[in-house]
Design a protein around this motif. Structure first.
Motif, PDB file in Angstrom:
ATOM      1  N   ASP A   1       7.026 -11.234  52.307  1.00 49.95           N
ATOM      2  CA  ASP A   1       5.728 -10.228  52.415  1.00 49.95           C
ATOM      3  C   ASP A   1       6.383  -8.899  52.932  1.00 49.95           C
ATOM      4  O   ASP A   1       6.790  -8.581  53.735  1.00 49.95           O
ATOM      5  CB  ASP A   1       4.917 -10.770  53.472  1.00 49.95           C
ATOM      6  CG  ASP A   1       3.299 -10.075  53.512  1.00 49.95           C
ATOM      7  OD1 ASP A   1       3.512  -8.894  53.608  1.00 49.95           O
ATOM      8  OD2 ASP A   1       2.523 -10.586  53.683  1.00 49.95           O
ATOM      9  N   ASP A   2       5.863  -7.822  51.857  1.00 50.74           N
ATOM     10  CA  ASP A   2       6.322  -6.659  52.057  1.00 50.74           C
ATOM     11  C   ASP A   2       5.603  -5.971  53.419  1.00 50.74           C
ATOM     12  O   ASP A   2       6.456  -4.846  54.004  1.00 50.74           O
ATOM     13  CB  ASP A   2       6.266  -5.670  50.596  1.00 50.74           C
ATOM     14  CG  ASP A   2       7.184  -6.176  49.689  1.00 50.74           C
ATOM     15  OD1 ASP A   2       8.323  -6.353  50.017  1.00 50.74           O
ATOM     16  OD2 ASP A   2       6.790  -6.248  48.287  1.00 50.74           O
ATOM     17  N   THR A   3       4.783  -6.440  53.729  1.00 50.20           N
ATOM     18  CA  THR A   3       3.895  -5.605  54.785  1.00 50.20           C
ATOM     19  C   THR A   3       4.597  -6.153  56.299  1.00 50.20           C
ATOM     20  O   THR A   3       4.761  -5.522  57.181  1.00 50.20           O
ATOM     21  CB  THR A   3       2.514  -5.923  54.748  1.00 50.20           C
ATOM     22  OG1 THR A   3       1.921  -5.398  53.422  1.00 50.20           O
ATOM     23  CG2 THR A   3       1.766  -5.118  55.995  1.00 50.20           C
ATOM     24  N   THR A   4       4.554  -7.656  56.484  1.00 50.44           N
ATOM     25  CA  THR A   4       4.779  -8.173  57.733  1.00 50.44           C
ATOM     26  C   THR A   4       6.414  -8.268  57.662  1.00 50.44           C
ATOM     27  O   THR A   4       6.872  -8.572  58.757  1.00 50.44           O
ATOM     28  CB  THR A   4       4.266  -9.325  57.761  1.00 50.44           C
ATOM     29  OG1 THR A   4       4.646 -10.469  56.445  1.00 50.44           O
ATOM     30  CG2 THR A   4       2.828  -9.534  57.429  1.00 50.44           C
TER      31      THR A   4
END
Length: 443
Positions: free
Chosen positions: A268-271
């Motif tokens: 996950d690029d966000t988390t």
């Protein structure tokens, strides 16, 4: 970093999570664990020492208390309140301004703030140890788990060895004859056994989430591997590593949503942490690929992805950094399809699948037995004359194939009609014709 030893073997396939008495026993860097505590406090606000230990699933005494002491000394956290006489675990801690800065720096690398992970190598060894915990089935066991189904004897005798193989099963045949039901019966047997998995894994500074509340079912901690209450030295050790959770052996079903990307680590690029793929979550149990051939990816490409795991019982996963890692592949893969095998795979790949089982149409006698059982279950008055009329008018005259699911669906139609007309649900000719017209469509 010190590798965490595996010790204290228990009957669950020779593995039980070892005791954690110190930071060194975790196999993780103290600095990494300090960052984890700071992220938990950043997201959760004020927490007691005991609650922090619960959030990161590590013992308070000797582990979490040491992390808190260091963070206090370095002014990253502070005690906001204390309850006299209850010890440091009851103190309420809060993050300081310096702690917030460090927590944000840590979150730029990963926003993971949950149970402390287990080193990847320790997980691999644990899965290998628990492989021996599987139960083998006998003819008697098979008759018990498939007692609710009507299956030809020749098909029945092929299913038991396929399940015992723990490798791969390719079930094919027309829709509506119980392929998925058979796989779910296998799953019920697997769910009667238990094993340990970690909440998450640690690899090269990265976190991989393994435990999934949707895919995994928690088992009682005082239960042995075969699902019976533990006695004597089988009882759980209250000091065992709390980063591991005892679950029922997994039974995971995927269908048309399966893609090649879903069979690798999902970053996950966000988390900035990973989710384990389906086959890793299914380790130690069964992965059912239902409705095979209807996926968004070509069947041949999907099958090619399984060649190495099926042959070598290991899989290779790729980090977003490009590094490949080896993980045990202790999964019984069940492919279930309504499509002709020749339209999906070639002979070379079929050789790699250990067991191929055709689930064909029921015979007239088998259809009759299914109809009787379903009628009894649904409380519809059964009679042979009504069934004979149904077979003659709606199957033989129309050259229609028998399907094992038809009795259930037709009797549901009869129940719907009888409820609407406020008359008893019977197998009269009128009811059967009403049900047939509502259910069957000539294509």
């Amino acid at each position: 970093m010190t590798r965490q030893p595996l010790q204290n073997p228990a009957p669950i396939g020779g593995f039980s999570p070892p005791q954690i008495n110190s930071l060194e026993d975790t196999g993780l860097s103290p600095l990494w664990l300090q960052d984890l505590v700071l992220k938990v406090l950043y997201f959760r606000g004020y927490l007691t020492g005991f609650k922090i230990a619960e959030e990161i699933t590590l013992p308070f005494a000797g582990v979490t208390d040491q992390l808190l002491t260091t963070l206090k000394q370095e002014k990253f956290i502070e005690v906001r309140s204390s309850q006299g006489g209850l010890g440091e675990g009851a103190y309420t801690y809060g993050i300081t301004g310096a702690g917030i800065i460090r927590a944000r720096e840590a979150m730029e690398r990963s926003q993971y703030a949950g149970p402390a992970p287990v080193p990847f190598a320790v997980y691999n060894e644990a899965i290998r140890r628990q492989k021996s915990g599987r139960l083998s089935v006998t003819t008697r066991t098979m008759r018990q788990i498939l007692s609710q189904m009507v299956i030809s004897e020749s098909t029945f005798q092929r299913l038991g060895p396929a399940l015992n193989s723990g490798s791969s099963i390719f079930m094919y045949g027309p829709p509506g004859n119980g392929k998925t039901s058979i796989a779910r019966a296998f799953g019920n047997l697997v769910l009667s056994q238990s094993m340990y998995i970690p909440y998450a894994l640690y690899l090269d500074g990265q976190v991989i989430k393994v435990y999934d509340a949707v895919s995994h079912s928690v088992a009682p901690d005082n239960e042995s591997a075969n699902g019976t209450p533990a006695t004597g030295n089988l009882r759980s050790n209250t000091r065992r590593d709390p980063r591991w959770i005892k679950i029922r052996r997994p039974f995971i079903v995927v269908g048309g949503e399966l893609t090649l990307e879903g069979l690798d680590l999902v970053f996950d690029d966000t988390t900035k942490f990973y989710e384990a793929p389906f086959q890793v979550k299914a380790n130690g149990g069964i992965l059912l690929i239902d409705d095979f051939g209807r996926q968004q990816v070509r069947p041949r490409d999907l099958l090619n992805r399984w060649i190495v795991p099926l042959e070598n019982r290991v899989d290779y996963l790729r980090l977003h950094t490009g590094r490949k890692v080896e993980v045990p592949f202790d999964v019984l893969i069940v492919f279930s399809t309504n499509l002709p095998p020749k339209d999906l795979v070639d002979e070379a790949f079929l050789r790699r699948l250990r067991h191929k089982v055709e689930i064909g149409d029921p015979s007239f006698e088998e259809y009759r037995e299914i109809f009787k059982r379903v009628a009894q279950d649904k409380r519809v008055e059964y009679n042979d004359q009504g069934l004979a009329y149904l077979l003659q008018e709606w199957y033989i005259k129309r050259n229609r194939k028998l399907r094992a699911s038809h009795p259930r669906d037709l009797l549901d139609q009869i129940l719907d009609i009888s409820s609407y007309l406020a008359i008893p649900a019977t197998m009269s000719r009128e009811m059967i014709d009403h049900a047939g017209k509502a259910y069957f469509v000539d294509i």
